[in-house]
Design an enzyme around this catalytic site. Structure first.
Site, short mmCIF file in Angstrom:
data_model
loop_
_atom_site.label_atom_id
_atom_site.label_comp_id
_atom_site.label_asym_id
_atom_site.label_seq_id
_atom_site.Cartn_x
_atom_site.Cartn_y
_atom_site.Cartn_z
N ASN A 186 -48.10 23.56 38.54
CA ASN A 186 -48.29 24.67 39.00
C ASN A 186 -49.09 24.87 37.90
O ASN A 186 -48.32 25.57 36.65
CB ASN A 186 -47.97 26.06 39.55
CG ASN A 186 -47.08 25.63 41.18
OD1 ASN A 186 -47.60 24.40 41.63
ND2 ASN A 186 -46.71 26.62 41.84
N HIS A 239 -40.65 28.24 48.81
CA HIS A 239 -41.66 28.70 48.05
C HIS A 239 -41.33 30.45 47.77
O HIS A 239 -41.36 31.26 48.23
CB HIS A 239 -42.65 29.04 48.32
CG HIS A 239 -43.68 29.39 47.16
ND1 HIS A 239 -44.36 28.17 47.58
CD2 HIS A 239 -43.62 30.38 46.76
CE1 HIS A 239 -45.79 29.02 46.36
NE2 HIS A 239 -45.08 29.39 45.85
N TYR A 263 -51.78 27.14 35.75
CA TYR A 263 -53.33 28.63 35.80
C TYR A 263 -53.42 28.60 34.30
O TYR A 263 -54.85 28.77 33.84
CB TYR A 263 -52.19 28.95 36.12
CG TYR A 263 -52.24 29.62 37.63
CD1 TYR A 263 -53.00 30.04 38.23
CD2 TYR A 263 -50.60 29.35 38.69
CE1 TYR A 263 -53.00 29.73 40.46
CE2 TYR A 263 -50.44 28.85 39.68
CZ TYR A 263 -51.71 29.58 40.42
OH TYR A 263 -51.01 29.60 41.92
N GLU A 278 -51.09 23.88 42.52
CA GLU A 278 -50.83 25.08 42.54
C GLU A 278 -52.69 25.31 41.01
O GLU A 278 -51.92 24.65 39.59
CB GLU A 278 -50.00 26.69 42.48
CG GLU A 278 -49.73 26.70 43.95
CD GLU A 278 -48.97 28.12 43.34
OE1 GLU A 278 -49.10 28.50 42.24
OE2 GLU A 278 -47.77 27.73 43.99
N GLU A 303 -41.84 26.14 41.15
CA GLU A 303 -41.94 27.18 40.17
C GLU A 303 -39.88 27.63 40.70
O GLU A 303 -40.04 29.19 40.66
CB GLU A 303 -43.01 28.51 40.40
CG GLU A 303 -44.41 27.99 40.86
CD GLU A 303 -45.20 28.37 40.02
OE1 GLU A 303 -44.89 30.02 40.00
OE2 GLU A 303 -46.03 29.01 39.32
N ARG A 347 -51.49 22.41 51.64
CA ARG A 347 -49.83 22.78 50.67
C ARG A 347 -49.35 23.90 52.06
O ARG A 347 -49.96 25.27 51.56
CB ARG A 347 -49.99 22.63 49.37
CG ARG A 347 -49.05 22.63 48.49
CD ARG A 347 -48.85 23.33 47.49
NE ARG A 347 -46.83 23.36 47.53
CZ ARG A 347 -46.97 24.59 45.82
NH1 ARG A 347 -47.36 24.67 45.40
NH2 ARG A 347 -45.98 24.53 45.34
C1 FCB Z 1 -47.67 31.19 41.26
C2 FCB Z 1 -47.13 31.24 42.62
C3 FCB Z 1 -47.64 32.10 43.98
C4 FCB Z 1 -48.79 32.62 43.36
C5 FCB Z 1 -49.58 32.20 42.07
C6 FCB Z 1 -50.64 33.13 41.91
O1 FCB Z 1 -46.87 31.66 40.22
O2 FCB Z 1 -46.53 29.46 42.88
O3 FCB Z 1 -46.92 31.41 45.17
O4 FCB Z 1 -48.23 33.55 43.20
O5 FCB Z 1 -48.66 32.15 41.48
#
Ligand code: FCB
Length: 453
Positions: free
Chosen positions: A300, A118, A302, A357, A163, A74
């Site tokens: 995404n 992005h 995390y 992500e 995002e 991607r």
């Molecule tokens: C996300 C972003 C990516 C990168 C990661 C760590 O928020 O989409 O570009 O910065 O975090």
């Protein structure tokens, strides 16, 4: 049952974070090109002018991806590289770069997944009001048409936005990202509405100009919510919390405000009430455009918050104990979010899901033996992917996973101080060194996740 046979094992990057070649071959400027030159905005004054020099080294990078066994990659197109003024005359040299990249990926047996936005808003458009100007709906649409016309003969998967939570919230609400503004709340809601309309227009244009059937989606993010215990009450609390509206000072950090309009065709009622005083005019026609049907849903993910049901029957976010595991960038390690996140999202929206992500930063360095040992990343990925596997086994239609990131890169306001890569980049020499996690990930891919707990 775990991951489907054709699971898209991938890694992700974005244009400004890796390409470099900021002033080359007719590229225009975008807001990050400008913002990074302002004193005090980015860690130690770092910029993406050179970054990983991927623009010149993409063949080497694709060879690494092939060697790693990636099935999918991607990446994003820098809007200002292909349309230096954001609209009007395309830049052939910029388009040629992505042509060569796509061809190299396909030759290596890697499926390209293109993200249109992005965060590289062409500076020329920013000067015309950027996301505040309603015309951006058509500007973004025309850009999408160009990309589709040019690449959809070889590329099947497209994500419009990465995002929106971040680029509106960090860019215009708290000012930590380009263009670094603290705009009035009213303006941020207007922008967000334009952003969603631009998404809808891009979906239409991608399809209209497609040379073969394509799959289109977008890639929002959020702080996930997961239940503090298995008690069904806590599960319900986490679900409610996830789709609830954030407070105004933080309002963009929100799932339902962005995804309900796209996937359900309306803004969430709670938000319409809570944010009422700041909302722009929203018409039926707008909602029709915003909810232009998409095929795939990216997310995404995390980290997340643990939630339990409070005594009063309302969700309660559970505080973290002292010394809670965290990554270098201080994000908590909460693998459960890769089970509950996909589950809750699939329940509500019913769309095939991609984790667009996921990953972590660590204080990676080259050891005396010349290698880069990153046991914490292996542990992190093993835990998170194990949870994702459980979601897949429970019937969530998860189609792919993109590790962030293929290689260390320019981490926005943190500059090069945060290393998220599977591959270490020496920013002095541009040497690429496989971290231990890259070898580990290759094995996960080879076994289609069978070796994950
Ligand atoms: C996300 C972003 C990516 C990168 C990661 C760590 O928020 O989409 O570009 O910065 O975090």
């Amino acid at each position: 049952m775990g991951f489907r046979k054709d699971f898209a094992w991938g890694a992700a990057t974005s244009a400004y974070q890796i390409e470099g070649a900021a002033g080359e071959d007719g590229k225009g400027m975008h807001i990050w090109d400008v913002y990074t030159k302002e004193p005090g905005k980015v860690y130690e004054g770092h910029t993406g002018d050179v970054a990983c020099d991927h623009y010149h080294r993409f063949r080497e990078d694709v060879a690494i991806m092939k060697e790693m066994g990636l099935k999918a990659y991607r990446f994003s197109i820098d809007w200002s590289r292909v349309l230096p003024e954001g609209k009007g005359k395309p830049n052939e040299a910029g388009l040629a770069f992505y042509d060569h990249l796509v061809d190299a990926l396909l030759e290596a047996g890697i499926e390209p997944y293109i993200t249109l936005y992005h965060w590289e808003l062409p500076y020329a458009l920013y000067l015309k009001g950027g996301w505040m100007n309603e015309k951006i709906v058509e500007w973004f649409g025309a850009y999408a048409a160009l990309v589709s016309e040019r690449f959809s003969d070889r590329v099947t998967h497209f994500f419009t936005l990465n995002e929106p939570q971040c680029f509106v919230g960090l860019g215009f609400l708290n000012g930590e990202h380009a263009p670094g503004l603290k705009a009035p709340l009213r303006d941020t809601f207007q922008m967000a509405h334009n952003v969603l309309k631009a998404h809808g227009r891009a979906v239409q244009m991608l399809r209209l100009y497609a040379r073969k059937p394509i799959e289109v989606g977008f890639a929002p993010t959020c702080t996930m919510c997961y239940p503090a215990t298995d008690d069904p009450k806590d599960v319900e609390a986490a679900r409610q919390q996830l789709f609830s509206m954030e407070d105004l000072g933080n309002w963009t950090w929100n799932v339902a405000w962005w995804s309900d309009p796209v996937l359900l065709g309306h803004y969430p009622e709670e938000g319409l009430q809570k944010y009422e005083a700041y909302l722009p005019k929203i018409t039926d026609e707008d909602m029709k455009l915003i909810s232009e049907p998409i095929d795939i849903y990216g997310q995404n993910i995390y980290n997340g918050k643990a939630v339990r049901m409070g005594e009063d029957g309302r969700p309660l976010v559970v505080g973290r104990y002292a010394g809670f595991p965290k990554t270098a960038i201080q994000w908590p390690v909460t693998p459960q979010c890769l089970y509950w996140g996909p589950k809750f999202l699939y329940e509500r929206y019913g769309k095939p899901l991609y984790i667009t992500e996921n990953g972590m930063s660590a204080h990676d360095s080259v050891s005396l033996d010349g290698k880069v040992h990153d046991p914490s990343r292996i542990d992190f990925l093993a835990r998170y992917l194990g949870e994702l596997k459980r979601a897949a086994a429970d019937g969530v239609d998860v189609r792919g996973y993109f590790q962030w990131s293929l290689m260390d890169n320019f981490e926005w306001a943190c500059g090069y101080s945060e290393r998220f890569g599977l591959v270490f980049v020496d920013f002095n020499t541009q040497e690429r060194i496989w971290k231990d996690s890259a070898y580990w990930y290759r094995e996960v891919i080879r076994q289609n996740g069978e070796n994950l707990a």
